[in-house]
Design a protein around this motif. Structure first.
Motif, PDB file in Angstrom:
ATOM      1  N   VAL A  19       0.863  -1.175   0.000  1.00 47.41           N
ATOM      2  CA  VAL A  19       0.000   0.000   0.000  1.00 47.41           C
ATOM      3  C   VAL A  19       0.901   1.226   0.000  1.00 47.41           C
ATOM      4  O   VAL A  19       1.772   1.363   0.863  1.00 47.41           O
ATOM      5  CB  VAL A  19      -0.932   0.013   1.228  1.00 47.41           C
ATOM      6  CG1 VAL A  19      -1.740   1.309   1.266  1.00 47.41           C
ATOM      7  CG2 VAL A  19      -1.855  -1.196   1.200  1.00 47.41           C
ATOM      8  N   PRO A  20       0.750   2.129  -0.973  1.00 48.28           N
ATOM      9  CA  PRO A  20       1.629   3.305  -1.021  1.00 48.28           C
ATOM     10  C   PRO A  20       1.345   4.256   0.132  1.00 48.28           C
ATOM     11  O   PRO A  20       0.252   4.251   0.711  1.00 48.28           O
ATOM     12  CB  PRO A  20       1.276   3.952  -2.365  1.00 48.28           C
ATOM     13  CG  PRO A  20      -0.123   3.511  -2.635  1.00 48.28           C
ATOM     14  CD  PRO A  20      -0.241   2.129  -2.061  1.00 48.28           C
ATOM     15  N   LEU A  28      -3.746   9.356   0.622  1.00 44.74           N
ATOM     16  CA  LEU A  28      -4.002   7.976   0.211  1.00 44.74           C
ATOM     17  C   LEU A  28      -5.507   7.787   0.075  1.00 44.74           C
ATOM     18  O   LEU A  28      -6.275   8.115   0.991  1.00 44.74           O
ATOM     19  CB  LEU A  28      -3.436   6.994   1.238  1.00 44.74           C
ATOM     20  CG  LEU A  28      -3.661   5.502   0.939  1.00 44.74           C
ATOM     21  CD1 LEU A  28      -2.933   5.086  -0.328  1.00 44.74           C
ATOM     22  CD2 LEU A  28      -3.214   4.643   2.129  1.00 44.74           C
ATOM     23  N   VAL A  29      -5.926   7.286  -1.077  1.00 45.81           N
ATOM     24  CA  VAL A  29      -7.344   7.107  -1.378  1.00 45.81           C
ATOM     25  C   VAL A  29      -7.665   5.627  -1.478  1.00 45.81           C
ATOM     26  O   VAL A  29      -6.982   4.880  -2.189  1.00 45.81           O
ATOM     27  CB  VAL A  29      -7.704   7.804  -2.708  1.00 45.81           C
ATOM     28  CG1 VAL A  29      -9.158   7.524  -3.087  1.00 45.81           C
ATOM     29  CG2 VAL A  29      -7.457   9.304  -2.612  1.00 45.81           C
ATOM     30  N   LYS A  30      -8.691   5.192  -0.749  1.00 50.34           N
ATOM     31  CA  LYS A  30      -9.234   3.843  -0.926  1.00 50.34           C
ATOM     32  C   LYS A  30     -10.171   3.886  -2.123  1.00 50.34           C
ATOM     33  O   LYS A  30     -11.124   4.671  -2.150  1.00 50.34           O
ATOM     34  CB  LYS A  30      -9.992   3.397   0.321  1.00 50.34           C
ATOM     35  CG  LYS A  30     -10.623   2.014   0.209  1.00 50.34           C
ATOM     36  CD  LYS A  30     -11.395   1.665   1.478  1.00 50.34           C
ATOM     37  CE  LYS A  30     -12.005   0.282   1.379  1.00 50.34           C
ATOM     38  NZ  LYS A  30     -13.077   0.216   0.363  1.00 50.34           N
ATOM     39  N   ILE A  31      -9.894   3.074  -3.138  1.00 51.55           N
ATOM     40  CA  ILE A  31     -10.687   3.102  -4.365  1.00 51.55           C
ATOM     41  C   ILE A  31     -12.059   2.494  -4.098  1.00 51.55           C
ATOM     42  O   ILE A  31     -12.168   1.338  -3.692  1.00 51.55           O
ATOM     43  CB  ILE A  31      -9.982   2.339  -5.504  1.00 51.55           C
ATOM     44  CG1 ILE A  31      -8.548   2.836  -5.691  1.00 51.55           C
ATOM     45  CG2 ILE A  31     -10.790   2.477  -6.798  1.00 51.55           C
ATOM     46  CD1 ILE A  31      -8.423   4.298  -5.988  1.00 51.55           C
ATOM     47  N   GLU A  32     -13.099   3.275  -4.358  1.00 53.58           N
ATOM     48  CA  GLU A  32     -14.468   2.796  -4.187  1.00 53.58           C
ATOM     49  C   GLU A  32     -15.094   2.367  -5.511  1.00 53.58           C
ATOM     50  O   GLU A  32     -15.964   1.499  -5.531  1.00 53.58           O
ATOM     51  CB  GLU A  32     -15.330   3.888  -3.537  1.00 53.58           C
ATOM     52  CG  GLU A  32     -14.807   4.406  -2.205  1.00 53.58           C
ATOM     53  CD  GLU A  32     -14.974   3.419  -1.059  1.00 53.58           C
ATOM     54  OE1 GLU A  32     -15.532   2.323  -1.272  1.00 53.58           O
ATOM     55  OE2 GLU A  32     -14.547   3.750   0.072  1.00 53.58           O
ATOM     56  N   ALA A  33     -14.662   2.978  -6.617  1.00 50.60           N
ATOM     57  CA  ALA A  33     -15.174   2.616  -7.937  1.00 50.60           C
ATOM     58  C   ALA A  33     -14.266   3.224  -8.990  1.00 50.60           C
ATOM     59  O   ALA A  33     -13.740   4.328  -8.807  1.00 50.60           O
ATOM     60  CB  ALA A  33     -16.607   3.101  -8.132  1.00 50.60           C
ATOM     61  N   VAL A  34     -14.083   2.490 -10.086  1.00 43.37           N
ATOM     62  CA  VAL A  34     -13.289   2.986 -11.220  1.00 43.37           C
ATOM     63  C   VAL A  34     -13.978   2.541 -12.499  1.00 43.37           C
ATOM     64  O   VAL A  34     -14.455   1.411 -12.603  1.00 43.37           O
ATOM     65  CB  VAL A  34     -11.827   2.478 -11.162  1.00 43.37           C
ATOM     66  CG1 VAL A  34     -11.766   0.966 -11.048  1.00 43.37           C
ATOM     67  CG2 VAL A  34     -11.035   2.955 -12.374  1.00 43.37           C
ATOM     68  N   GLU A 133      -6.561  -1.527  -4.922  1.00 41.83           N
ATOM     69  CA  GLU A 133      -7.382  -1.193  -3.753  1.00 41.83           C
ATOM     70  C   GLU A 133      -7.114   0.217  -3.234  1.00 41.83           C
ATOM     71  O   GLU A 133      -8.003   0.828  -2.625  1.00 41.83           O
ATOM     72  CB  GLU A 133      -7.145  -2.217  -2.648  1.00 41.83           C
ATOM     73  CG  GLU A 133      -7.638  -3.611  -3.011  1.00 41.83           C
ATOM     74  CD  GLU A 133      -7.430  -4.613  -1.896  1.00 41.83           C
ATOM     75  OE1 GLU A 133      -8.445  -4.993  -1.266  1.00 41.83           O
ATOM     76  OE2 GLU A 133      -6.275  -5.003  -1.644  1.00 41.83           O
ATOM     77  N   TYR A 134      -5.904   0.740  -3.474  1.00 42.78           N
ATOM     78  CA  TYR A 134      -5.546   2.074  -2.988  1.00 42.78           C
ATOM     79  C   TYR A 134      -4.713   2.801  -4.031  1.00 42.78           C
ATOM     80  O   TYR A 134      -4.046   2.184  -4.864  1.00 42.78           O
ATOM     81  CB  TYR A 134      -4.727   1.986  -1.686  1.00 42.78           C
ATOM     82  CG  TYR A 134      -5.456   1.360  -0.523  1.00 42.78           C
ATOM     83  CD1 TYR A 134      -6.217   2.140   0.350  1.00 42.78           C
ATOM     84  CD2 TYR A 134      -5.391  -0.016  -0.290  1.00 42.78           C
ATOM     85  CE1 TYR A 134      -6.883   1.569   1.418  1.00 42.78           C
ATOM     86  CE2 TYR A 134      -6.064  -0.596   0.763  1.00 42.78           C
ATOM     87  CZ  TYR A 134      -6.803   0.199   1.623  1.00 42.78           C
ATOM     88  OH  TYR A 134      -7.472  -0.373   2.676  1.00 42.78           O
ATOM     89  N   ALA A 135      -4.753   4.117  -3.981  1.00 42.81           N
ATOM     90  CA  ALA A 135      -3.911   4.939  -4.851  1.00 42.81           C
ATOM     91  C   ALA A 135      -3.546   6.215  -4.107  1.00 42.81           C
ATOM     92  O   ALA A 135      -4.345   6.744  -3.312  1.00 42.81           O
ATOM     93  CB  ALA A 135      -4.624   5.287  -6.156  1.00 42.81           C
ATOM     94  N   VAL A 136      -2.355   6.718  -4.380  1.00 40.21           N
ATOM     95  CA  VAL A 136      -1.919   8.001  -3.830  1.00 40.21           C
ATOM     96  C   VAL A 136      -2.239   9.096  -4.826  1.00 40.21           C
ATOM     97  O   VAL A 136      -2.000   8.950  -6.024  1.00 40.21           O
ATOM     98  CB  VAL A 136      -0.407   7.987  -3.514  1.00 40.21           C
ATOM     99  CG1 VAL A 136       0.124   9.404  -3.330  1.00 40.21           C
ATOM    100  CG2 VAL A 136      -0.150   7.179  -2.249  1.00 40.21           C
ATOM    101  N   ASN A 137      -2.806  10.179  -4.333  1.00 41.90           N
ATOM    102  CA  ASN A 137      -3.144  11.316  -5.185  1.00 41.90           C
ATOM    103  C   ASN A 137      -2.539  12.612  -4.665  1.00 41.90           C
ATOM    104  O   ASN A 137      -2.546  12.862  -3.455  1.00 41.90           O
ATOM    105  CB  ASN A 137      -4.660  11.517  -5.239  1.00 41.90           C
ATOM    106  CG  ASN A 137      -5.309  10.746  -6.356  1.00 41.90           C
ATOM    107  OD1 ASN A 137      -5.495   9.547  -6.233  1.00 41.90           O
ATOM    108  ND2 ASN A 137      -5.640  11.414  -7.439  1.00 41.90           N
ATOM    109  N   HIS A 138      -2.050  13.428  -5.591  1.00 41.00           N
ATOM    110  CA  HIS A 138      -1.711  14.807  -5.253  1.00 41.00           C
ATOM    111  C   HIS A 138      -3.012  15.546  -4.978  1.00 41.00           C
ATOM    112  O   HIS A 138      -4.023  15.330  -5.652  1.00 41.00           O
ATOM    113  CB  HIS A 138      -0.951  15.459  -6.409  1.00 41.00           C
ATOM    114  CG  HIS A 138      -0.317  16.759  -6.043  1.00 41.00           C
ATOM    115  ND1 HIS A 138      -1.033  17.927  -5.940  1.00 41.00           N
ATOM    116  CD2 HIS A 138       0.973  17.085  -5.757  1.00 41.00           C
ATOM    117  CE1 HIS A 138      -0.226  18.922  -5.611  1.00 41.00           C
ATOM    118  NE2 HIS A 138       0.999  18.427  -5.487  1.00 41.00           N
ATOM    119  N   ILE A 139      -3.005  16.427  -3.999  1.00 46.17           N
ATOM    120  CA  ILE A 139      -4.245  17.107  -3.621  1.00 46.17           C
ATOM    121  C   ILE A 139      -4.819  17.947  -4.757  1.00 46.17           C
ATOM    122  O   ILE A 139      -6.031  18.191  -4.800  1.00 46.17           O
ATOM    123  CB  ILE A 139      -4.050  17.985  -2.368  1.00 46.17           C
ATOM    124  CG1 ILE A 139      -2.964  19.035  -2.604  1.00 46.17           C
ATOM    125  CG2 ILE A 139      -3.726  17.125  -1.156  1.00 46.17           C
ATOM    126  CD1 ILE A 139      -2.875  20.071  -1.495  1.00 46.17           C
TER     127      ILE A 139
END
Length: 353
Positions: A19-20, A28-34, A133-139
């Motif tokens: 997990v990044p 850190l964002v938990k992916i809910e849908a893509v 399951e997770y991704a890191v995002n710049h704000i």
């Protein structure tokens, strides 16, 4: 975490990755849908437009997927713009923030594209995306998602952002104008919905009756099946011989650009929002004689996703009519096949954990 990674052209495999962790100005964002996008297929088979440090993504366990929403589960140092528990929608491009294009707000045309060391990032293109399951995002790529918008429907907000970016370069305020949308794919259909929400008279052209029917539901004033009628003649007839004020070309068909030119009113504007698979012929003399302007866009730039969130929040746009299939993350290959082969006339295929 579970993820799907690229190993080579067409070679997408399930993997387990760490997990990044978010750094400064990241969460850190938990992916809910893509949602699956046509560009995901381009990357899967051809690599581009995904690049990492100037090279194709093969052999790097790169995670694609860029039309996603989720929940903030961790914030990096100095981040106070978001907090744990926030529902968010992600746009793709952050840019580097330091090149000439980024400093003028054109971060989807960043001159340091793919060079993370210089600050560039584009989710799912140059950094890991959301088939995980997770991704890191710049704000700078995140917007808060109102509670009343379901996660799966919110995956269409990025699609709406692309359509709104196109409308923005066409002039922005389009109430009372005529707009032709060519190609009833997800972006084209969303362009219809956006055009109606902003007050335009909209004409939609395409080849599939089911898509044209959905265009009618989304507000298209006129639909034209190009297998049955010449689109230029039909548009001229609808507009009293003058042509339309604006065109959103979303088909990528080799003849679509010239047809758009000849369907446009003198002094009108055309936005190209689709990737053509081959070079197209252009009647440049006609364009010059008639003072027609032509633009190309990439992605959902100029803060268009923020505008899309507002229109979704107000109920003027919705992702519900677009979603035809839903799959779990473990079923990603089946989801991609469904989208690629248009099984069940797939328009938008959404994947959830």
């Amino acid at each position: 975490m579970k993820a799907w990674a690229l190993f080579g052209p067409g070679d997408l495999r399930p993997v387990v990755k760490k997990v990044p962790r978010p750094g400064p100005a990241e969460v850190l964002v938990k992916i809910e849908a893509v949602a699956i996008c046509g560009t995901d297929l381009e990357i899967l088979y051809n690599g581009l437009p995904a690049m990492i440090e100037g090279e194709l993504p093969w052999g790097r366990e790169h995670v694609i997927g860029h039309e996603y929403v989720g929940t903030v589960v961790e914030v990096g140092p100095t981040v106070d713009e978001f907090q744990v528990g926030d529902r968010v929608v992600a746009e793709i491009h952050a840019g580097c923030g330091r090149c000439e294009r980024c400093r003028h707000g054109m971060y989807t045309s960043c001159l340091n594209y793919s060079y993370k060391a210089k600050g560039h990032r584009a989710n799912g293109f140059t950094t890991d995306g959301a088939f995980a399951e997770y991704a890191v995002n710049h704000i700078n790529t995140l917007y808060k998602l109102p509670d009343h918008i379901p996660f799966d429907e919110a995956t269409l907000i990025v699609t709406a952002g692309t359509a709104l970016y196109g409308i923005d370069v066409l002039g922005g305020f389009i109430a009372g104008q005529t707009m032709l949308v060519t190609g009833p794919g997800p972006i084209g259909l969303m362009a219809v919905a956006c055009g109606k929400a902003l007050g335009a008279e909209v004409i939609l052209t395409g080849t599939r009756e089911s898509r044209l029917a959905l265009g009618r539901e989304l507000g298209a004033d006129h639909v034209i099946n190009v297998r049955e009628r010449d689109p230029v003649e039909a548009v001229r007839e609808i507009t009293g011989g003058l042509g339309v004020d604006l065109v959103m070309e979303c088909s990528g068909a080799p003849n679509a650009v010239n047809e758009a030119l000849h369907a446009t009113k003198r002094g009108g504007r055309i936005c190209l929002a689709a990737f053509s698979k081959e070079p197209v012929q252009l009647d440049a003399a006609y364009m010059v004689r008639n003072n027609i302007y032509m633009y190309g866009i990439r992605g959902e730039g100029n803060g268009a996703v923020r505008k899309a969130v507002a229109l979704f929040a107000q109920g003027k746009l919705s992702g519900k009519p677009f979603i035809t299939h839903r799959f779990k993350l473990d079923e990603l290959p089946k989801a991609i096949e469904t989208f690629e082969k248009r099984i069940g006339d797939a328009i938008k295929v959404v994947v959830t954990p």
